[in-house]
Design an enzyme around this catalytic site. Structure first.
Site, PDB file in Angstrom:
ATOM      1  N   HIS A  36       0.852  -1.190   0.000  1.00 55.43           N
ATOM      2  CA  HIS A  36       0.000   0.000   0.000  1.00 55.43           C
ATOM      3  C   HIS A  36       0.887   1.240   0.000  1.00 55.43           C
ATOM      4  O   HIS A  36       1.747   1.402   0.866  1.00 55.43           O
ATOM      5  CB  HIS A  36      -0.893  -0.035   1.248  1.00 55.43           C
ATOM      6  CG  HIS A  36      -1.912   1.057   1.300  1.00 55.43           C
ATOM      7  ND1 HIS A  36      -3.116   0.987   0.623  1.00 55.43           N
ATOM      8  CD2 HIS A  36      -1.927   2.238   1.966  1.00 55.43           C
ATOM      9  CE1 HIS A  36      -3.825   2.072   0.873  1.00 55.43           C
ATOM     10  NE2 HIS A  36      -3.119   2.859   1.680  1.00 55.43           N
ATOM     11  N   MET A  40       0.393  11.753  -0.685  1.00 53.12           N
ATOM     12  CA  MET A  40      -0.287  12.897  -0.049  1.00 53.12           C
ATOM     13  C   MET A  40       0.212  14.202  -0.652  1.00 53.12           C
ATOM     14  O   MET A  40       1.409  14.348  -0.884  1.00 53.12           O
ATOM     15  CB  MET A  40       0.009  12.894   1.452  1.00 53.12           C
ATOM     16  CG  MET A  40      -0.384  11.615   2.151  1.00 53.12           C
ATOM     17  SD  MET A  40      -0.044  11.749   3.904  1.00 53.12           S
ATOM     18  CE  MET A  40      -0.423  10.070   4.420  1.00 53.12           C
ATOM     19  N   HIS A  69      -2.743   4.725  -3.086  1.00 56.52           N
ATOM     20  CA  HIS A  69      -3.815   5.484  -2.442  1.00 56.52           C
ATOM     21  C   HIS A  69      -3.519   6.971  -2.620  1.00 56.52           C
ATOM     22  O   HIS A  69      -2.646   7.514  -1.944  1.00 56.52           O
ATOM     23  CB  HIS A  69      -3.857   5.066  -0.955  1.00 56.52           C
ATOM     24  CG  HIS A  69      -4.887   5.767  -0.143  1.00 56.52           C
ATOM     25  ND1 HIS A  69      -4.914   5.678   1.237  1.00 56.52           N
ATOM     26  CD2 HIS A  69      -5.934   6.560  -0.477  1.00 56.52           C
ATOM     27  CE1 HIS A  69      -5.933   6.382   1.699  1.00 56.52           C
ATOM     28  NE2 HIS A  69      -6.558   6.933   0.678  1.00 56.52           N
ATOM     29  N   MET A  71      -4.180  10.443  -1.899  1.00 56.00           N
ATOM     30  CA  MET A  71      -4.835  11.435  -1.028  1.00 56.00           C
ATOM     31  C   MET A  71      -4.483  12.807  -1.583  1.00 56.00           C
ATOM     32  O   MET A  71      -3.729  13.582  -0.981  1.00 56.00           O
ATOM     33  CB  MET A  71      -4.339  11.250   0.414  1.00 56.00           C
ATOM     34  CG  MET A  71      -4.959  10.033   1.080  1.00 56.00           C
ATOM     35  SD  MET A  71      -4.070   9.512   2.537  1.00 56.00           S
ATOM     36  CE  MET A  71      -2.834   8.491   1.777  1.00 56.00           C
ATOM     37  N   GLY A 146      -3.996  11.185   6.374  1.00 50.34           N
ATOM     38  CA  GLY A 146      -2.924  12.174   6.486  1.00 50.34           C
ATOM     39  C   GLY A 146      -1.736  11.679   7.286  1.00 50.34           C
ATOM     40  O   GLY A 146      -0.608  12.066   7.005  1.00 50.34           O
ATOM     41  N   PHE A 147      -2.004  10.815   8.241  1.00 51.20           N
ATOM     42  CA  PHE A 147      -0.907  10.380   9.114  1.00 51.20           C
ATOM     43  C   PHE A 147      -1.069   8.914   9.503  1.00 51.20           C
ATOM     44  O   PHE A 147      -2.203   8.445   9.670  1.00 51.20           O
ATOM     45  CB  PHE A 147      -0.877  11.231  10.392  1.00 51.20           C
ATOM     46  CG  PHE A 147      -0.683  12.694  10.108  1.00 51.20           C
ATOM     47  CD1 PHE A 147       0.604  13.215   9.973  1.00 51.20           C
ATOM     48  CD2 PHE A 147      -1.770  13.535   9.925  1.00 51.20           C
ATOM     49  CE1 PHE A 147       0.783  14.552   9.668  1.00 51.20           C
ATOM     50  CE2 PHE A 147      -1.602  14.879   9.619  1.00 51.20           C
ATOM     51  CZ  PHE A 147      -0.314  15.395   9.499  1.00 51.20           C
ATOM     52  N   GLY A 148       0.048   8.238   9.671  1.00 46.17           N
ATOM     53  CA  GLY A 148       0.025   6.882  10.190  1.00 46.17           C
ATOM     54  C   GLY A 148      -0.045   6.914  11.713  1.00 46.17           C
ATOM     55  O   GLY A 148       0.074   7.976  12.328  1.00 46.17           O
ATOM     56  N   GLY A 149      -0.270   5.760  12.301  1.00 47.29           N
ATOM     57  CA  GLY A 149      -0.193   5.634  13.753  1.00 47.29           C
ATOM     58  C   GLY A 149      -1.349   6.226  14.528  1.00 47.29           C
ATOM     59  O   GLY A 149      -1.232   6.464  15.735  1.00 47.29           O
ATOM     60  N   ASP A 176      -8.391   0.978   6.045  1.00 48.93           N
ATOM     61  CA  ASP A 176      -7.117   1.690   6.109  1.00 48.93           C
ATOM     62  C   ASP A 176      -7.126   2.661   7.287  1.00 48.93           C
ATOM     63  O   ASP A 176      -7.899   3.625   7.300  1.00 48.93           O
ATOM     64  CB  ASP A 176      -6.915   2.448   4.782  1.00 48.93           C
ATOM     65  CG  ASP A 176      -5.570   3.138   4.705  1.00 48.93           C
ATOM     66  OD1 ASP A 176      -4.733   2.960   5.613  1.00 48.93           O
ATOM     67  OD2 ASP A 176      -5.355   3.881   3.716  1.00 48.93           O
ATOM     68  N   GLY A 177      -6.253   2.383   8.258  1.00 53.65           N
ATOM     69  CA  GLY A 177      -6.070   3.303   9.377  1.00 53.65           C
ATOM     70  C   GLY A 177      -6.319   2.646  10.718  1.00 53.65           C
ATOM     71  O   GLY A 177      -7.415   2.181  10.994  1.00 53.65           O
ATOM     72  N   GLY A 198       0.187  -0.037   8.632  1.00 55.54           N
ATOM     73  CA  GLY A 198       1.488   0.608   8.606  1.00 55.54           C
ATOM     74  C   GLY A 198       2.250   0.323   9.869  1.00 55.54           C
ATOM     75  O   GLY A 198       3.134  -0.542   9.917  1.00 55.54           O
ATOM     76  N   SER A 199       1.863   1.013  10.950  1.00 55.43           N
ATOM     77  CA  SER A 199       2.615   0.846  12.200  1.00 55.43           C
ATOM     78  C   SER A 199       2.513  -0.560  12.771  1.00 55.43           C
ATOM     79  O   SER A 199       3.456  -1.025  13.416  1.00 55.43           O
ATOM     80  CB  SER A 199       2.186   1.897  13.229  1.00 55.43           C
ATOM     81  OG  SER A 199       0.855   2.269  13.060  1.00 55.43           O
TER      82      SER A 199
END
Ligand code: DX5
Ligand code: ZN
Length: 225
Positions: A36, A40, A69, A71, A146-149, A176-177, A198-199
């Protein structure tokens, strides 16, 4: 019945950008089904990540399917360079489309890529009513992009169920997220089959074990239904 296959999609946003090749190899060895890629633009989301040259470099490095993806506010303008760079799938956000979303779907399909549409946490399933049968993938965002984690937003689960009831077996229902060893089960039980993490993958010492846990827990939730 949906959930014929479970796909784990590590998000490279959480990888070490100075060692992308090594992290991609580790994820591939560890059983990643697809990769993935989070693009951004600093407009649609308040962050910047990477663009076409990085996707091109990743495509040279791996045979993996690149689930890209976007964004970004203008997917119509950038879909072609991303496909030329090696993106196998292009996912655009429904929130940025001002005209008929069927036009964007056709445009991406004509480039020869798989077509995905993403929905922010605040966007209802009805927003993609006119294209849900035309896309290859629906990406339900379970955090604000916009952000991981970030923390998984439980309120998105009913939307996954709704979409699972509308989609065919050959279409992928992606989340996703905030997907981790515990929330992956909630998403799988709701009908998702493709899990971006991701994380929960690159933030772990053993990437392969992390992927295996996500897959086991998703499969367990489907079996337990
Ligand atoms: C968020 C991105 C996600 C992100 C997920 O805007 O779309 O793909 O990488 O990261 P985690 O799994 O850490 O929530
Ligand atoms: Zn993403």
């Amino acid at each position: 019945m949906r959930n014929a296959g479970i796909r784990i999609a590590p998000s490279l946003l959480a990888a070490d950008f100075a060692r992308l090749g090594e992290d991609i190899a580790a994820a591939t060895r560890g059983g990643a089904d697809i990769l993935h890629l989070d693009v951004m633009d600093g407009h649609f989301v308040p962050n910047l990540s990477f663009g076409v040259p990085v996707v091109e470099a990743i495509a040279r490095e791996t045979e993996q399917f690149l689930d890209t993806h976007l964004m970004i506010t203008d997917p119509g303008r950038y879909a072609e360079p991303f496909v030329k760079a090696g993106a196998g799938g292009i996912t655009f956000h429904i929130e940025v489309v001002e005209d008929d979303p069927r036009t964007v779907v056709r445009q991406i399909r004509d480039l020869g890529a798989r077509v995905g549409v993403a929905l922010n946490p605040g966007t209802p399933a009805e927003a993609i009513e006119s294209i849900v049968d035309q896309v290859d993938l629906v990406c339900v965002m379970t955090v604000w992009p916009g952000f991981g984690g970030q923390k998984f937003i439980d309120d998105c689960l009913p939307k996954i169920e709704t979409l699972a009831g509308q989609m065919r077996d050959d279409q992928w229902l992606e989340v996703d997220g905030g997907v981790d060893a515990s929330t992956v089960s909630l998403c799988a039980a709701a009908g998702a089959d493709t899990f971006v993490a991701g994380s929960a993958v690159f933030g772990r010492d053993d990437v392969g074990a992390a992927i295996a846990t996500l897959r086991d827990n998703a499969q367990g939730a489907v079996a337990g239904k």
